[in-house]
Design an enzyme around this catalytic site. Structure first.
Site, PDB file in Angstrom:
ATOM      1  N   GLU A  31     -19.809  -1.155   9.711  1.00  0.00           N
ATOM      2  CA  GLU A  31     -20.434  -2.397   9.267  1.00  0.00           C
ATOM      3  C   GLU A  31     -20.765  -3.192  10.530  1.00  0.00           C
ATOM      4  O   GLU A  31     -19.868  -3.394  11.361  1.00  0.00           O
ATOM      5  CB  GLU A  31     -19.410  -3.166   8.413  1.00  0.00           C
ATOM      6  CG  GLU A  31     -20.036  -4.001   7.352  1.00  0.00           C
ATOM      7  CD  GLU A  31     -19.002  -4.819   6.597  1.00  0.00           C
ATOM      8  OE1 GLU A  31     -19.298  -5.976   6.311  1.00  0.00           O
ATOM      9  OE2 GLU A  31     -17.905  -4.306   6.306  1.00  0.00           O
ATOM     10  N   ARG A 256      -5.481   6.315   8.976  1.00  0.00           N
ATOM     11  CA  ARG A 256      -5.948   5.445  10.056  1.00  0.00           C
ATOM     12  C   ARG A 256      -5.050   5.591  11.279  1.00  0.00           C
ATOM     13  O   ARG A 256      -3.879   5.966  11.175  1.00  0.00           O
ATOM     14  CB  ARG A 256      -5.942   3.986   9.609  1.00  0.00           C
ATOM     15  CG  ARG A 256      -7.083   3.633   8.700  1.00  0.00           C
ATOM     16  CD  ARG A 256      -6.925   2.218   8.192  1.00  0.00           C
ATOM     17  NE  ARG A 256      -7.571   1.231   9.051  1.00  0.00           N
ATOM     18  CZ  ARG A 256      -8.837   0.838   8.890  1.00  0.00           C
ATOM     19  NH1 ARG A 256      -9.579   1.350   7.946  1.00  0.00           N
ATOM     20  NH2 ARG A 256      -9.354  -0.078   9.678  1.00  0.00           N
ATOM     21  N   LYS A 266     -11.326  -5.662  12.953  1.00  0.00           N
ATOM     22  CA  LYS A 266     -12.501  -6.369  13.459  1.00  0.00           C
ATOM     23  C   LYS A 266     -12.408  -7.861  13.173  1.00  0.00           C
ATOM     24  O   LYS A 266     -12.870  -8.672  13.965  1.00  0.00           O
ATOM     25  CB  LYS A 266     -13.755  -5.784  12.819  1.00  0.00           C
ATOM     26  CG  LYS A 266     -14.046  -4.395  13.331  1.00  0.00           C
ATOM     27  CD  LYS A 266     -15.473  -3.981  13.064  1.00  0.00           C
ATOM     28  CE  LYS A 266     -15.674  -3.640  11.624  1.00  0.00           C
ATOM     29  NZ  LYS A 266     -16.957  -2.976  11.383  1.00  0.00           N
TER      30      LYS A 266
HETATM   31  P1  ATP Z   1     -11.541  -3.010  10.457  1.00  0.00           P
HETATM   32  O1  ATP Z   1     -10.507  -2.776   9.401  1.00  0.00           O
HETATM   33  O2  ATP Z   1     -11.050  -2.913  11.838  1.00  0.00           O
HETATM   34  O3  ATP Z   1     -12.332  -4.243  10.232  1.00  0.00           O
HETATM   35  P2  ATP Z   1     -13.365  -1.321   9.139  1.00  0.00           P
HETATM   36  O4  ATP Z   1     -12.756  -0.117   8.553  1.00  0.00           O
HETATM   37  O5  ATP Z   1     -13.676  -2.425   8.214  1.00  0.00           O
HETATM   38  O6  ATP Z   1     -12.513  -1.779  10.359  1.00  0.00           O
HETATM   39  P3  ATP Z   1     -15.956  -0.216   9.455  1.00  0.00           P
HETATM   40  O7  ATP Z   1     -17.071  -0.745  10.250  1.00  0.00           O
HETATM   41  O8  ATP Z   1     -16.049  -0.234   7.982  1.00  0.00           O
HETATM   42  O9  ATP Z   1     -14.670  -0.992   9.925  1.00  0.00           O
HETATM   43  O10 ATP Z   1     -15.505   1.216   9.972  1.00  0.00           O
HETATM   44  C1  ATP Z   1     -16.330   2.323  10.154  1.00  0.00           C
HETATM   45  C2  ATP Z   1     -15.455   3.531  10.056  1.00  0.00           C
HETATM   46  O11 ATP Z   1     -14.379   3.500  10.981  1.00  0.00           O
HETATM   47  C3  ATP Z   1     -14.834   3.655   8.687  1.00  0.00           C
HETATM   48  O12 ATP Z   1     -15.026   4.964   8.239  1.00  0.00           O
HETATM   49  C4  ATP Z   1     -13.386   3.344   8.916  1.00  0.00           C
HETATM   50  O13 ATP Z   1     -12.586   4.040   8.001  1.00  0.00           O
HETATM   51  C5  ATP Z   1     -13.170   3.825  10.342  1.00  0.00           C
HETATM   52  N1  ATP Z   1     -12.029   3.157  10.969  1.00  0.00           N
HETATM   53  C6  ATP Z   1     -11.901   1.852  11.267  1.00  0.00           C
HETATM   54  N2  ATP Z   1     -10.692   1.601  11.812  1.00  0.00           N
HETATM   55  C7  ATP Z   1     -10.029   2.784  11.865  1.00  0.00           C
HETATM   56  C8  ATP Z   1      -8.729   3.194  12.324  1.00  0.00           C
HETATM   57  N3  ATP Z   1      -7.847   2.326  12.830  1.00  0.00           N
HETATM   58  N4  ATP Z   1      -8.402   4.505  12.233  1.00  0.00           N
HETATM   59  C9  ATP Z   1      -9.275   5.385  11.733  1.00  0.00           C
HETATM   60  N5  ATP Z   1     -10.500   5.074  11.286  1.00  0.00           N
HETATM   61  C10 ATP Z   1     -10.886   3.785  11.337  1.00  0.00           C
HETATM   62 MG    MG Z   2     -14.845  -1.579   6.404  1.00  0.00          MG
END
Ligand code: ATP
Ligand code: MG
Length: 544
Positions: A31, A256, A266
């Site tokens: 995102e 994760r 984020k």
């Molecule tokens: P955050 O929780 O940090 O805001 P998010 O998951 O909302 O991160 P996205 O932009 O939706 O952020 O993430 C893109 C991809 O990265 C998704 O497939 C998400 O599952 C993966 N991702 C984000 N953080 C992690 C993590 N700590 N470990 C593994 N995969 C991750």
């Molecule tokens: Mg997300």
């Protein structure tokens, strides 16, 4: 690079062997609401490396269906970070590119009697949804006719209603044990300027509706996501099935990545940047890819770290020092080992001629001869680390300089400390020493053993430099806002010197002998040389 092996790879092999899929297509769907962090690296490496294993492809898809938090600058930053990691997406798509197609598919659901326009407010929808132990209550708007729903949905699209006044919901099962299946919202109304679509749309699809359709339209075979989406999978499959999509992607969840003492959300990272408590997304203390890059961490180290951490179906917390370990491993043979003094103490070699400078040959990296040699200066005036000197030898383990003791200077001579001068405040201002010309490094001299070996730089040719040293950024405190949890000692600046003969261009990496790895920072100008400490040489990490 280490080979990637995990349960998803096995699944892909099986799907190819059984003919379920004919090629592997994955996607990374960030995102664009902040910069990428080290947690995202797990998703990136997993998607790109797995596709690479099978000569497949990976799309970059910006999930820009929540216009409230998104911004075009993040799109560029994310692209840049992915390129830096060494990945080249087969396509770059935007979730919003599919708005038209999704709108048509939503109407298809309405026509099939599987979606309805609901007038409940967000709070009411929440209340009606029930809990894990109680079933939900059906919305009073659930049984509107297809014609009425089509008309109301079109009105929603045409901007006749205010934000939150109506939603489009799937008609599934308010008694489902999976709360995600209790008539989830598919569309909401948001009157806002979208960074790509402008004012074209005021209805926005929810992630659970948008994502499976995006995957299907792009021909994604394995849609990898983190564990929190497990309970969304039935809905993912429902959307693909009920929209009668030709291509059926499969969602697979992985755990994760968590790192102790590292904030990986984020939302928090954005709060830190927006509050000005850090110097931006590329602040070297930040766990963002941009921050790690500025600190001196290479893409290779990040990838090795991610692969070594492995991948499983549960969230995992890796060892604190594990990334640092791979950073050291990566740099060990790659970079020149030079001398720097971060807390300088002057040394005068009383028996060395005034005005003379000699240049001694030093290997750039004793473990990698291919990096060649350089000349280092030596004269009557030197700097050593304050920590490498004390007046009296404190114990038998002490292997540095003290009055009456002799040490070797790296690449140079033995020197013996004889006396000190004090400044007006009573601090040691300078050490008086003598050197023994017979003891030059490499000369084979072995008649005496020095009390250790220490670094130095020649004072008149040395370049002054600032050294940024970092500690953990956040000291967690659940009572406080994240912006109040910044460790006040997380950034220390030291003033010292480095060897004069090198050029020190921005981005260059060095090992400072006995200290750590350092990178020449972007703040460097012609008269201000700035280094970031990437990682110290000391390690308490034990690879198994
Ligand atoms: P955050 O929780 O940090 O805001 P998010 O998951 O909302 O991160 P996205 O932009 O939706 O952020 O993430 C893109 C991809 O990265 C998704 O497939 C998400 O599952 C993966 N991702 C984000 N953080 C992690 C993590 N700590 N470990 C593994 N995969 C991750
Ligand atoms: Mg997300």
């Amino acid at each position: 690079m280490a080979e990637i092996t995990n349960f998803i790879k096995t699944k892909m092999e099986m799907d190819l062997a059984s003919g379920k899929v004919s090629e592997i297509v994955t996607r990374f769907p960030p995102e664009p609401n902040a910069y990428l962090h080290i947690g995202h690296a797990r998703a990136l490496v997993t998607n790109f490396e797995l596709a690479k294993c099978f000569n497949g492809k990976t799309n970059l898809r910006f999930d820009d269906t929540n216009p409230v938090k998104e911004d075009a600058s993040f799109v560029e930053a994310i692209k840049n970070d992915i390129k830096w990691l060494g990945y080249d997406p087969a396509n770059v798509f935007f979730g919003s590119d599919y708005f038209e197609a999704q709108y048509e598919l939503a109407k298809k659901l309405i026509r099939k009697g599987l979606a309805y326009v609901c007038d409940l407010s967000a709070e009411e929808v929440n209340k009606y949804r029930g809990s894990l132990s109680t079933p939900g209550i059906e919305s009073p708007y659930r049984n509107r006719s297809v014609e009425e729903n089509l008309e109301l949905f079109e009105n929603m699209k045409n901007g006749l209603y205010k934000d939150g006044e109506k939603t489009l919901r799937a008609k599934i099962d308010m008694a489902s044990p999976n709360i995600n299946m209790r008539d989830p919202v598919l569309y909401r109304i948001i009157h806002i300027n979208h960074h790509r679509q402008g004012n074209k749309w005021c209805i926005y699809p929810m992630y659970d509706f948008a994502h499976p359709l995006q995957d299907s339209i792009e021909g994604i075979t394995h849609s990898l996501c983190s564990l929190e989406y497990v309970d969304h999978r039935p809905l993912y499959d429902w959307v693909v099935r009920e929209c009668e999509m030709e291509h059926v992607p499969e969602q697979i969840e992985f755990g994760r990545l968590n790192i102790p003492n590292t904030v990986m959300s984020k939302r928090y990272l954005k709060a830190l940047v927006d509050s000005g408590k850090v110097k931006g997304y590329d602040d070297p203390r930040m766990p963002t890819l941009a921050g790690l890059r500025r600190r001196g961490v290479s893409p290779e180290a990040i990838k090795e770290f991610i692969l070594a951490a492995g991948l499983s179906r549960i969230n995992s917390t890796v060892d604190d020092g594990m990334l640092d370990h791979f950073v050291r491993e990566d740099l060990k043979l790659k970079v020149n080992r030079i001398m720097a003094v971060t807390k300088p103490l002057k040394v005068v070699i009383d028996n060395y001629p005034e005005g003379k400078i000699e240049y001694l040959v030093a290997s750039n990296n004793q473990e990698n001869e291919a990096l060649g040699e350089r000349k280092i200066a030596f004269s009557k005036y030197l700097y050593i680390e304050q920590d490498d000197f004390c007046l009296e030898k404190p114990n038998r383990q002490y292997k540095r300089l003290a009055l009456g003791l002799e040490v070797r200077l790296f690449h140079a001579y033995f020197i013996k400390a004889n006396d000190v001068d004090y400044d007006k405040d009573g601090n040691i201002a300078c050490v008086h020493a003598t050197y023994d010309p017979a003891t030059l490094s490499g000369s084979g001299f072995n008649e005496r053993k020095p009390n250790g070996t220490i670094g130095f730089v020649e004072a008149t040719t040395a370049k002054a430099a600032k050294f940024n040293k970092f500690d953990v950024l956040i000291i967690p405190d659940e009572e406080k806002d994240i912006t109040e949890c910044v460790n006040p000692n997380s950034w220390e600046v030291l003033d010292g010197y480095v060897e004069g003969a090198n050029e020190y261009k921005i981005g260059n990496m060095y090992q400072f002998i006995r200290d750590g790895y350092y990178r020449v920072d972007e703040d460097t100008t012609d008269d201000n040389l700035v280094f970031n400490c990437t990682v110290s040489l000391k390690s308490n990490f034990k690879p198994n």
